[in-house]
Design a protein around this motif. Structure first.
Motif, PDB file in Angstrom:
ATOM      1  N   UNK A   1      -5.820   6.726  -2.982  1.00  0.00           N
ATOM      2  CA  UNK A   1      -5.603   5.896  -1.794  1.00  0.00           C
ATOM      3  C   UNK A   1      -6.930   5.416  -1.199  1.00  0.00           C
ATOM      4  N   UNK A   2      -7.962   6.265  -1.292  1.00  0.00           N
ATOM      5  CA  UNK A   2      -9.268   5.885  -0.757  1.00  0.00           C
ATOM      6  C   UNK A   2      -9.818   4.665  -1.479  1.00  0.00           C
ATOM      7  N   UNK A   3      -9.676   4.643  -2.824  1.00  0.00           N
ATOM      8  CA  UNK A   3     -10.146   3.493  -3.591  1.00  0.00           C
ATOM      9  C   UNK A   3      -9.378   2.232  -3.208  1.00  0.00           C
ATOM     10  N   UNK A   4      -8.064   2.374  -2.987  1.00  0.00           N
ATOM     11  CA  UNK A   4      -7.245   1.223  -2.601  1.00  0.00           C
ATOM     12  C   UNK A   4      -7.676   0.688  -1.236  1.00  0.00           C
ATOM     13  N   UNK A   5      -7.945   1.581  -0.295  1.00  0.00           N
ATOM     14  CA  UNK A   5      -8.399   1.164   1.027  1.00  0.00           C
ATOM     15  C   UNK A   5      -9.742   0.439   0.945  1.00  0.00           C
ATOM     16  N   UNK A   6     -10.656   0.988   0.154  1.00  0.00           N
ATOM     17  CA  UNK A   6     -11.976   0.358   0.013  1.00  0.00           C
ATOM     18  C   UNK A   6     -11.846  -1.028  -0.615  1.00  0.00           C
ATOM     19  N   UNK A   7     -10.974  -1.145  -1.616  1.00  0.00           N
ATOM     20  CA  UNK A   7     -10.784  -2.436  -2.282  1.00  0.00           C
ATOM     21  C   UNK A   7     -10.188  -3.470  -1.325  1.00  0.00           C
ATOM     22  N   UNK A   8      -9.197  -3.058  -0.552  1.00  0.00           N
ATOM     23  CA  UNK A   8      -8.569  -3.999   0.381  1.00  0.00           C
ATOM     24  C   UNK A   8      -9.519  -4.400   1.501  1.00  0.00           C
ATOM     25  N   UNK A   9     -10.324  -3.464   1.959  1.00  0.00           N
ATOM     26  CA  UNK A   9     -11.314  -3.789   2.987  1.00  0.00           C
ATOM     27  C   UNK A   9     -12.329  -4.793   2.452  1.00  0.00           C
ATOM     28  N   UNK A  92      -3.218  -5.445  -9.440  1.00  0.00           N
ATOM     29  CA  UNK A  92      -2.186  -4.550  -9.973  1.00  0.00           C
ATOM     30  C   UNK A  92      -2.600  -3.935 -11.310  1.00  0.00           C
ATOM     31  N   UNK A  93      -3.493  -4.612 -12.037  1.00  0.00           N
ATOM     32  CA  UNK A  93      -4.007  -4.010 -13.278  1.00  0.00           C
ATOM     33  C   UNK A  93      -4.925  -2.842 -12.955  1.00  0.00           C
ATOM     34  N   UNK A  94      -5.734  -2.995 -11.904  1.00  0.00           N
ATOM     35  CA  UNK A  94      -6.654  -1.925 -11.517  1.00  0.00           C
ATOM     36  C   UNK A  94      -5.935  -0.798 -10.778  1.00  0.00           C
ATOM     37  N   UNK A  95      -4.907  -1.166  -9.993  1.00  0.00           N
ATOM     38  CA  UNK A  95      -4.142  -0.180  -9.218  1.00  0.00           C
ATOM     39  C   UNK A  95      -2.654  -0.422  -9.478  1.00  0.00           C
ATOM     40  N   UNK A  96      -2.121   0.168 -10.538  1.00  0.00           N
ATOM     41  CA  UNK A  96      -0.736  -0.119 -10.930  1.00  0.00           C
ATOM     42  C   UNK A  96       0.310   0.318  -9.891  1.00  0.00           C
ATOM     43  N   UNK A  97      -0.020   1.253  -9.028  1.00  0.00           N
ATOM     44  CA  UNK A  97       0.950   1.718  -8.023  1.00  0.00           C
ATOM     45  C   UNK A  97       1.007   0.687  -6.888  1.00  0.00           C
ATOM     46  N   UNK A  98       1.977  -0.188  -6.996  1.00  0.00           N
ATOM     47  CA  UNK A  98       2.037  -1.342  -6.105  1.00  0.00           C
ATOM     48  C   UNK A  98       2.307  -0.939  -4.653  1.00  0.00           C
ATOM     49  N   UNK A  99       3.087   0.083  -4.445  1.00  0.00           N
ATOM     50  CA  UNK A  99       3.339   0.518  -3.071  1.00  0.00           C
ATOM     51  C   UNK A  99       2.074   1.046  -2.415  1.00  0.00           C
ATOM     52  N   UNK A 100       1.223   1.669  -3.212  1.00  0.00           N
ATOM     53  CA  UNK A 100      -0.056   2.134  -2.685  1.00  0.00           C
ATOM     54  C   UNK A 100      -0.934   0.958  -2.277  1.00  0.00           C
ATOM     55  N   UNK A 101      -0.909  -0.098  -3.094  1.00  0.00           N
ATOM     56  CA  UNK A 101      -1.667  -1.310  -2.772  1.00  0.00           C
ATOM     57  C   UNK A 101      -1.173  -1.909  -1.455  1.00  0.00           C
ATOM     58  N   UNK A 102       0.149  -1.994  -1.316  1.00  0.00           N
ATOM     59  CA  UNK A 102       0.713  -2.563  -0.085  1.00  0.00           C
ATOM     60  C   UNK A 102       0.376  -1.691   1.118  1.00  0.00           C
ATOM     61  N   UNK A 108      -5.409  -1.647   6.329  1.00  0.00           N
ATOM     62  CA  UNK A 108      -6.626  -2.403   6.633  1.00  0.00           C
ATOM     63  C   UNK A 108      -6.322  -3.554   7.595  1.00  0.00           C
ATOM     64  N   UNK A 109      -5.301  -4.349   7.270  1.00  0.00           N
ATOM     65  CA  UNK A 109      -4.943  -5.488   8.126  1.00  0.00           C
ATOM     66  C   UNK A 109      -4.505  -5.003   9.507  1.00  0.00           C
ATOM     67  N   UNK A 110      -3.701  -3.935   9.542  1.00  0.00           N
ATOM     68  CA  UNK A 110      -3.234  -3.406  10.819  1.00  0.00           C
ATOM     69  C   UNK A 110      -4.375  -2.914  11.690  1.00  0.00           C
ATOM     70  N   UNK A 111      -5.363  -2.263  11.087  1.00  0.00           N
ATOM     71  CA  UNK A 111      -6.512  -1.764  11.854  1.00  0.00           C
ATOM     72  C   UNK A 111      -7.339  -2.907  12.425  1.00  0.00           C
TER      73      UNK A 111
END
Length: 259
Positions: A1-9, A92-102, A108-111
């Motif tokens: 989840x940390x990697x997903x947060x960093x990527x979205x930020x 989605x190729x880098x982070x296949x768990x789509x719900x985690x991406x969302x 990030x957007x909410x913060x």
């Protein structure tokens, strides 16, 4: 989840629309303060009987109302820009768990929206109070400590609109379609509801997104197009529903559709 947060930020900071939206929000804060300065100048030239009709609160509240639309646009673009460029396939190729991406994107957007919303609403409130000084506007007699919580709650509604925009972007995958839907919910539908026969205008108007902050703060809906039938707890629950129900549908759609 940390990697997903960093990527979205990183992605949110890398798109120009983020800076344009935040700049537009800041610019409107300046507009609100300039209007307050004009109202203070007009107040000084009014006779005593006219001053009793002069209200500042609607101007203070319009900042958060417009910020909700601006950050909803950011929520939409945070998703649809990836679909437009095809970057979503890489994501989605880098982070296949789509719900985690969302979930990471929503966090990030909410913060960002929460910080921007609080800055806008509190800045509008405190800035206009500073400008009017000791002028006894009829609706500014309460202390800052008394009025501030209502504006803090209004700031949280900006995050609600941003996450609603994000969900609509994920569901529709169309910038135009999602933006039209946001504007409909933000202002057009409430205007139509306002013209419904009683008591339906009051009942339905009370659950419109823009009606919820004042009710959650325990304030009335005087001089507005919205209703006022919900308790503070019920209004807060409806605000939460506007966030989590669309996000749930968006998560379901992401897992069942191709990128």
């Amino acid at each position: 989840m940390t990697d997903a947060l960093a990527a979205e930020w990183y992605k949110l900071r890398s798109i120009r629309s983020t800076y344009w939206v935040l700049a537009a929000t800041a610019l409107f804060l300046v507009v609100v303060l300039l209007l307050a300065l004009q109202m203070a100048h007009i107040w000084d030239g009014l006779p005593a009987e006219r001053r009793a009709e002069f209200l500042l609160r609607p101007l203070q509240e319009i900042g958060g109302w417009v910020a909700g639309l601006c950050l909803a646009v950011l929520g939409v673009l945070s998703v649809t820009s990836e679909y437009r460029t095809g970057m979503i396939r890489t994501t989605f190729a880098a982070l296949p768990r789509r719900r985690t991406v969302l979930a990471a994107k929503a966090a990030v957007v909410g913060t960002v929206a929460l910080v921007a919303g609080e800055a806008m609403t509190i800045g509008s409130f405190l800035g206009t109070r500073l400008i009017i000084g000791d002028r006894p506007f009829p609706d500014q007699q309460a202390s800052i400590a008394h009025d501030l919580p209502g504006f803090v709650i209004s700031g949280t509604s900006v995050a609600m609109f941003a996450l609603l925009g994000l969900s609509l972007g994920a569901l529709l995958r169309s910038t135009a379609g999602a933006l039209v839907s946001v504007v409909l919910l933000w202002h057009v539908v409430p205007m139509l509801v306002f013209h419904l026969p009683e008591p339906w205008n009051e009942r339905i108007g009370s659950v419109m997104p823009s009606a919820l902050p004042r009710q959650a703060a325990g304030l009335g809906a005087d001089n507005s197009i919205y209703g006022d039938v919900l308790s503070p707890g019920a209004a807060a629950a409806v605000m939460a529903a506007y966030v989590f129900v669309p996000l749930g549908f968006a998560a379901l759609a992401l897992t069942r559709r191709d990128a």
